[in-house]
Design a protein around this motif. Structure first.
Motif, PDB file in Angstrom:
ATOM      1  N   THR A  45       0.800  -1.229   0.000  1.00 15.63           N
ATOM      2  CA  THR A  45       0.000   0.000   0.000  1.00 15.63           C
ATOM      3  C   THR A  45       0.833   1.280   0.000  1.00 15.63           C
ATOM      4  OG1 THR A  45      -0.209  -0.150   2.421  1.00 15.63           O
ATOM      5  CG2 THR A  45      -1.998  -1.090   1.081  1.00 15.63           C
ATOM      6  N   ASP A  46       2.130   1.160  -0.081  1.00 17.45           N
ATOM      7  CA  ASP A  46       2.999   2.337  -0.130  1.00 17.45           C
ATOM      8  C   ASP A  46       2.976   2.905  -1.550  1.00 17.45           C
ATOM      9  OD1 ASP A  46       5.103   4.178  -0.311  1.00 17.45           O
ATOM     10  OD2 ASP A  46       6.466   2.948   0.890  1.00 17.45           O
ATOM     11  N   PRO A  47       2.502   4.148  -1.728  1.00 15.45           N
ATOM     12  CA  PRO A  47       2.435   4.706  -3.084  1.00 15.45           C
ATOM     13  C   PRO A  47       3.806   4.906  -3.731  1.00 15.45           C
ATOM     14  CG  PRO A  47       1.754   6.344  -1.446  1.00 15.45           C
ATOM     15  CD  PRO A  47       1.973   5.058  -0.723  1.00 15.45           C
ATOM     16  N   ASN A  48       4.878   4.848  -2.942  1.00 19.60           N
ATOM     17  CA  ASN A  48       6.225   5.021  -3.495  1.00 19.60           C
ATOM     18  C   ASN A  48       6.853   3.722  -3.987  1.00 19.60           C
ATOM     19  OD1 ASN A  48       6.342   7.859  -2.982  1.00 19.60           O
ATOM     20  ND2 ASN A  48       6.534   7.349  -0.815  1.00 19.60           N
ATOM     21  N   VAL A  49       6.210   2.582  -3.719  1.00 19.51           N
ATOM     22  CA  VAL A  49       6.713   1.294  -4.198  1.00 19.51           C
ATOM     23  C   VAL A  49       6.155   1.076  -5.603  1.00 19.51           C
ATOM     24  CG1 VAL A  49       6.643  -1.209  -3.827  1.00 19.51           C
ATOM     25  CG2 VAL A  49       6.948   0.341  -1.877  1.00 19.51           C
ATOM     26  N   PRO A  50       7.008   0.787  -6.574  1.00 16.87           N
ATOM     27  CA  PRO A  50       6.544   0.593  -7.953  1.00 16.87           C
ATOM     28  C   PRO A  50       5.524  -0.551  -8.064  1.00 16.87           C
ATOM     29  CG  PRO A  50       8.948   0.711  -7.861  1.00 16.87           C
ATOM     30  CD  PRO A  50       8.460   0.626  -6.450  1.00 16.87           C
ATOM     31  N   GLY A 120       9.200 -18.991  -2.968  1.00 13.07           N
ATOM     32  CA  GLY A 120      10.214 -18.730  -1.950  1.00 13.07           C
ATOM     33  C   GLY A 120       9.923 -17.583  -1.001  1.00 13.07           C
ATOM     34  N   SER A 121       8.696 -17.050  -1.022  1.00 14.42           N
ATOM     35  CA  SER A 121       8.371 -15.964  -0.086  1.00 14.42           C
ATOM     36  C   SER A 121       6.885 -15.999   0.272  1.00 14.42           C
ATOM     37  CB  SER A 121       8.740 -14.605  -0.676  1.00 14.42           C
ATOM     38  OG  SER A 121       7.943 -14.313  -1.799  1.00 14.42           O
ATOM     39  N   TRP A 122       6.558 -15.327   1.368  1.00 19.25           N
ATOM     40  CA  TRP A 122       5.163 -15.206   1.797  1.00 19.25           C
ATOM     41  C   TRP A 122       4.531 -14.051   1.046  1.00 19.25           C
ATOM     42  CZ3 TRP A 122       2.579 -18.783   4.311  1.00 19.25           C
ATOM     43  CH2 TRP A 122       3.300 -19.744   5.015  1.00 19.25           C
ATOM     44  N   LYS A 123       3.418 -14.343   0.346  1.00 23.83           N
ATOM     45  CA  LYS A 123       2.719 -13.348  -0.457  1.00 23.83           C
ATOM     46  C   LYS A 123       1.278 -13.235   0.027  1.00 23.83           C
ATOM     47  CE  LYS A 123       5.426 -14.476  -4.519  1.00 23.83           C
ATOM     48  NZ  LYS A 123       5.464 -14.325  -5.943  1.00 23.83           N
ATOM     49  N   LEU A 124       0.701 -12.076  -0.173  1.00 25.10           N
ATOM     50  CA  LEU A 124      -0.707 -11.898   0.123  1.00 25.10           C
ATOM     51  C   LEU A 124      -1.508 -12.865  -0.748  1.00 25.10           C
ATOM     52  CD1 LEU A 124      -0.768  -8.012  -0.013  1.00 25.10           C
ATOM     53  CD2 LEU A 124      -1.018  -9.407   2.051  1.00 25.10           C
ATOM     54  N   SER A 125      -2.470 -13.549  -0.143  1.00 25.45           N
ATOM     55  CA  SER A 125      -3.336 -14.406  -0.958  1.00 25.45           C
ATOM     56  C   SER A 125      -4.111 -13.500  -1.909  1.00 25.45           C
ATOM     57  CB  SER A 125      -4.303 -15.198  -0.077  1.00 25.45           C
ATOM     58  OG  SER A 125      -5.276 -14.336   0.482  1.00 25.45           O
ATOM     59  N   GLU A 126      -4.594 -14.064  -2.987  1.00 26.64           N
ATOM     60  CA  GLU A 126      -5.342 -13.252  -3.942  1.00 26.64           C
ATOM     61  C   GLU A 126      -6.589 -12.657  -3.284  1.00 26.64           C
ATOM     62  OE1 GLU A 126      -6.447 -13.170  -8.622  1.00 26.64           O
ATOM     63  OE2 GLU A 126      -6.348 -15.139  -7.677  1.00 26.64           O
ATOM     64  N   GLY A 127      -7.258 -13.438  -2.435  1.00 21.40           N
ATOM     65  CA  GLY A 127      -8.452 -12.935  -1.750  1.00 21.40           C
ATOM     66  C   GLY A 127      -8.148 -11.762  -0.847  1.00 21.40           C
ATOM     67  N   THR A 128      -7.075 -11.866  -0.061  1.00 21.97           N
ATOM     68  CA  THR A 128      -6.688 -10.765   0.831  1.00 21.97           C
ATOM     69  C   THR A 128      -6.262  -9.544   0.022  1.00 21.97           C
ATOM     70  OG1 THR A 128      -6.113 -12.158   2.705  1.00 21.97           O
ATOM     71  CG2 THR A 128      -4.960 -10.049   2.544  1.00 21.97           C
ATOM     72  N   CYS A 130      -7.173  -8.714  -2.968  1.00 17.67           N
ATOM     73  CA  CYS A 130      -8.351  -8.121  -3.607  1.00 17.67           C
ATOM     74  C   CYS A 130      -9.187  -7.333  -2.597  1.00 17.67           C
ATOM     75  CB  CYS A 130      -9.178  -9.201  -4.300  1.00 17.67           C
ATOM     76  SG  CYS A 130      -8.432  -9.762  -5.863  1.00 17.67           S
ATOM     77  N   THR A 131      -9.214  -7.770  -1.341  1.00 23.58           N
ATOM     78  CA  THR A 131      -9.898  -6.998  -0.294  1.00 23.58           C
ATOM     79  C   THR A 131      -9.211  -5.655  -0.105  1.00 23.58           C
ATOM     80  OG1 THR A 131     -10.661  -8.992   0.846  1.00 23.58           O
ATOM     81  CG2 THR A 131     -10.506  -6.968   2.163  1.00 23.58           C
ATOM     82  N   ILE A 132      -7.877  -5.656  -0.061  1.00 23.35           N
ATOM     83  CA  ILE A 132      -7.129  -4.404   0.087  1.00 23.35           C
ATOM     84  C   ILE A 132      -7.310  -3.526  -1.137  1.00 23.35           C
ATOM     85  CG2 ILE A 132      -4.807  -3.416   0.315  1.00 23.35           C
ATOM     86  CD1 ILE A 132      -4.127  -6.032   1.918  1.00 23.35           C
ATOM     87  N   LEU A 133      -7.276  -4.121  -2.308  1.00 27.68           N
ATOM     88  CA  LEU A 133      -7.493  -3.353  -3.545  1.00 27.68           C
ATOM     89  C   LEU A 133      -8.882  -2.721  -3.538  1.00 27.68           C
ATOM     90  CD1 LEU A 133      -5.791  -5.770  -6.073  1.00 27.68           C
ATOM     91  CD2 LEU A 133      -5.044  -3.437  -5.552  1.00 27.68           C
ATOM     92  N   MET A 135     -10.543  -1.776  -0.918  1.00 27.55           N
ATOM     93  CA  MET A 135     -10.462  -0.628   0.002  1.00 27.55           C
ATOM     94  C   MET A 135      -9.845   0.579  -0.683  1.00 27.55           C
ATOM     95  SD  MET A 135      -9.107  -2.382   3.499  1.00 27.55           S
ATOM     96  CE  MET A 135      -9.917  -3.783   4.243  1.00 27.55           C
ATOM     97  N   GLY A 136      -8.967   0.318  -1.646  1.00 26.17           N
ATOM     98  CA  GLY A 136      -8.308   1.394  -2.414  1.00 26.17           C
ATOM     99  C   GLY A 136      -9.062   1.739  -3.673  1.00 26.17           C
ATOM    100  N   LYS A 137     -10.348   1.378  -3.741  1.00 24.56           N
ATOM    101  CA  LYS A 137     -11.205   1.687  -4.884  1.00 24.56           C
ATOM    102  C   LYS A 137     -10.698   1.088  -6.186  1.00 24.56           C
ATOM    103  CE  LYS A 137     -13.673   4.714  -2.425  1.00 24.56           C
ATOM    104  NZ  LYS A 137     -14.436   4.070  -1.411  1.00 24.56           N
ATOM    105  N   ALA A 138     -10.119  -0.124  -6.086  1.00 27.08           N
ATOM    106  CA  ALA A 138      -9.583  -0.813  -7.270  1.00 27.08           C
ATOM    107  C   ALA A 138      -9.945  -2.298  -7.202  1.00 27.08           C
ATOM    108  CB  ALA A 138      -8.076  -0.629  -7.334  1.00 27.08           C
ATOM    109  N   ALA A 139     -11.203  -2.578  -6.949  1.00 27.49           N
ATOM    110  CA  ALA A 139     -11.666  -3.955  -6.742  1.00 27.49           C
ATOM    111  C   ALA A 139     -11.269  -4.891  -7.879  1.00 27.49           C
ATOM    112  CB  ALA A 139     -13.181  -3.974  -6.571  1.00 27.49           C
ATOM    113  N   CYS A 140     -10.990  -6.138  -7.524  1.00 28.26           N
ATOM    114  CA  CYS A 140     -10.621  -7.177  -8.496  1.00 28.26           C
ATOM    115  C   CYS A 140     -11.842  -7.593  -9.316  1.00 28.26           C
ATOM    116  CB  CYS A 140     -10.066  -8.399  -7.786  1.00 28.26           C
ATOM    117  SG  CYS A 140      -8.494  -8.091  -6.952  1.00 28.26           S
TER     118      CYS A 140
END
Length: 140
Positions: A45-50, A120-128, A130-133, A135-140
């Protein structure tokens, strides 16, 4: 947990030979810390991360590039979002936790979120993610 094995039988000149392959035990996913999981949320959610980097923070991120771009644009002037991850529980290659979210518009305690161990890393599940997206007005 054991990896799959395959059994092949070859017949040559009337003699049967059995070959068995064995890949050895599967490697268990490392247990993530609350801080590690929180870091994925902060970077997502950091707007400075590409956006390209954000795609790697979620399962199926390459399919959500335009959603991530939209969310990132909307967060540019939103303010800081805080994340507090607690109660991490791991089941194989899935991790669940309770997440407290703070934003300029208020707080939400105890939101359940899920991560998956992939590549090789822990990633947000697609469901989680999409919930965050959403919240940011960018629903999946």
């Amino acid at each position: 947990m054991l990896a799959r094995s395959a059994r092949f039988t070859l017949a040559a000149a009337g003699v049967a030979v059995a070959l068995t392959s064995f890949a050895g035990p599967a490697v268990a996913a490392p247990t993530p810390s609350a801080e590690e999981l929180q870091s994925t949320l902060t970077r997502f959610t950091d707007p400075n991360v590409p956006s390209a980097e954000k795609q790697t923070l979620m399962v199926g991120g390459d399919r959500r590039a335009s959603n991530i771009d939209t969310m990132t644009g909307k967060l540019a002037n939103y303010g800081t979002i805080g994340w507090g991850v607690s109660g991490v529980q791991v089941d194989g290659e899935s991790a669940n936790a309770s997440v407290a979210i703070s934003s300029p518009h208020g707080t939400m305690p105890g939101v359940p979120m899920t991560w998956e161990y992939a590549d090789g890393s822990w990633k947000l599940s697609e469901g989680t993610a999409c919930t965050i997206l959403a919240m940011g007005k960018a629903a999946c």
